[in-house]
Design a protein around this motif. Sequence first.
Motif, PDB file in Angstrom:
ATOM      1  N   SER A   1     -17.545  17.485 -41.042  1.00  0.00           N
ATOM      2  CA  SER A   1     -16.737  17.989 -42.162  1.00  0.00           C
ATOM      3  C   SER A   1     -15.649  18.947 -41.678  1.00  0.00           C
ATOM      4  O   SER A   1     -15.600  20.118 -42.062  1.00  0.00           O
ATOM      5  N   PHE A   2     -14.768  18.441 -40.833  1.00  0.00           N
ATOM      6  CA  PHE A   2     -13.687  19.264 -40.297  1.00  0.00           C
ATOM      7  C   PHE A   2     -12.744  19.707 -41.412  1.00  0.00           C
ATOM      8  O   PHE A   2     -12.429  18.942 -42.323  1.00  0.00           O
TER       9      PHE A   2
ATOM     10  N   GLU B   1     -18.235  21.366 -27.283  1.00  0.00           N
ATOM     11  CA  GLU B   1     -18.442  22.714 -27.807  1.00  0.00           C
ATOM     12  C   GLU B   1     -17.239  23.568 -27.424  1.00  0.00           C
ATOM     13  O   GLU B   1     -16.663  23.385 -26.357  1.00  0.00           O
ATOM     14  N   LYS B   2     -16.885  24.489 -28.279  1.00  0.00           N
ATOM     15  CA  LYS B   2     -15.833  25.449 -27.941  1.00  0.00           C
ATOM     16  C   LYS B   2     -16.530  26.772 -27.637  1.00  0.00           C
ATOM     17  O   LYS B   2     -17.235  27.315 -28.467  1.00  0.00           O
ATOM     18  N   LEU B   3     -16.363  27.238 -26.424  1.00  0.00           N
ATOM     19  CA  LEU B   3     -16.989  28.484 -26.021  1.00  0.00           C
ATOM     20  C   LEU B   3     -16.232  29.659 -26.614  1.00  0.00           C
ATOM     21  O   LEU B   3     -15.003  29.631 -26.721  1.00  0.00           O
ATOM     22  N   SER B   4     -16.964  30.685 -26.968  1.00  0.00           N
ATOM     23  CA  SER B   4     -16.302  31.894 -27.459  1.00  0.00           C
ATOM     24  C   SER B   4     -16.002  32.792 -26.274  1.00  0.00           C
ATOM     25  O   SER B   4     -16.606  32.686 -25.210  1.00  0.00           O
TER      26      SER B   4
ATOM     27  N   LYS C   1     -18.281  26.053 -40.277  1.00  0.00           N
ATOM     28  CA  LYS C   1     -19.259  26.787 -39.475  1.00  0.00           C
ATOM     29  C   LYS C   1     -18.798  27.075 -38.053  1.00  0.00           C
ATOM     30  O   LYS C   1     -19.067  28.133 -37.509  1.00  0.00           O
ATOM     31  N   ASP C   2     -18.130  26.101 -37.415  1.00  0.00           N
ATOM     32  CA  ASP C   2     -17.870  26.201 -35.980  1.00  0.00           C
ATOM     33  C   ASP C   2     -16.481  25.694 -35.611  1.00  0.00           C
ATOM     34  O   ASP C   2     -15.794  25.071 -36.421  1.00  0.00           O
ATOM     35  N   SER C   3     -16.142  25.938 -34.353  1.00  0.00           N
ATOM     36  CA  SER C   3     -14.920  25.395 -33.767  1.00  0.00           C
ATOM     37  C   SER C   3     -15.303  24.511 -32.595  1.00  0.00           C
ATOM     38  O   SER C   3     -16.309  24.747 -31.916  1.00  0.00           O
ATOM     39  N   TYR C   4     -14.477  23.491 -32.354  1.00  0.00           N
ATOM     40  CA  TYR C   4     -14.761  22.499 -31.319  1.00  0.00           C
ATOM     41  C   TYR C   4     -13.477  22.163 -30.582  1.00  0.00           C
ATOM     42  O   TYR C   4     -12.385  22.462 -31.044  1.00  0.00           O
ATOM     43  N   ILE C   5     -13.652  21.486 -29.452  1.00  0.00           N
ATOM     44  CA  ILE C   5     -12.530  20.926 -28.725  1.00  0.00           C
ATOM     45  C   ILE C   5     -12.616  19.412 -28.881  1.00  0.00           C
ATOM     46  O   ILE C   5     -13.650  18.802 -28.586  1.00  0.00           O
ATOM     47  N   LEU C   6     -11.533  18.827 -29.353  1.00  0.00           N
ATOM     48  CA  LEU C   6     -11.441  17.374 -29.518  1.00  0.00           C
ATOM     49  C   LEU C   6     -10.560  16.842 -28.401  1.00  0.00           C
ATOM     50  O   LEU C   6      -9.453  17.338 -28.198  1.00  0.00           O
TER      51      LEU C   6
END
Length: 135
Positions: free
Chosen positions: A20-21, A89-92, A42-47
Amino acid sequence: MGVKTFITLDELNTLFPTYSFTNLQETSSGIIDTTYKAHSKKDSYILKRYERDIRDKINRDIELLNNLKSNGLNVPTCISKNSGWYIYEKLSGIHPKNINTLHIQELARFLAKLHQSTYKMECKSSFIEKDELSK
């Protein structure tokens, strides 16, 4: 340019409906592969979309990242893929404005863990020749 292959938010949600981007942000750096930042509530990602046909290398890299993660290293792993698109995953974290000895020590600890996790692995890349480094 960080984007060579364009995708819309609707197309992304069709490929990966469970995420659900809500936002898709183009990146500006990078010269070979397409990279976006994708966000859900909820989160951030790398596409990522690899623009070269390097499936074997991609699979080896995904396996390596999973191995490193299971050994306690803070690395992003591939969590989903579909139709040539990969979600990582996108690292913080932050980029330090000034480097001090604590940063260097942390980097040294990371490299030590990396070496401990990989020293028995065979290098399958022709980029580095086996006997290139003599010392």
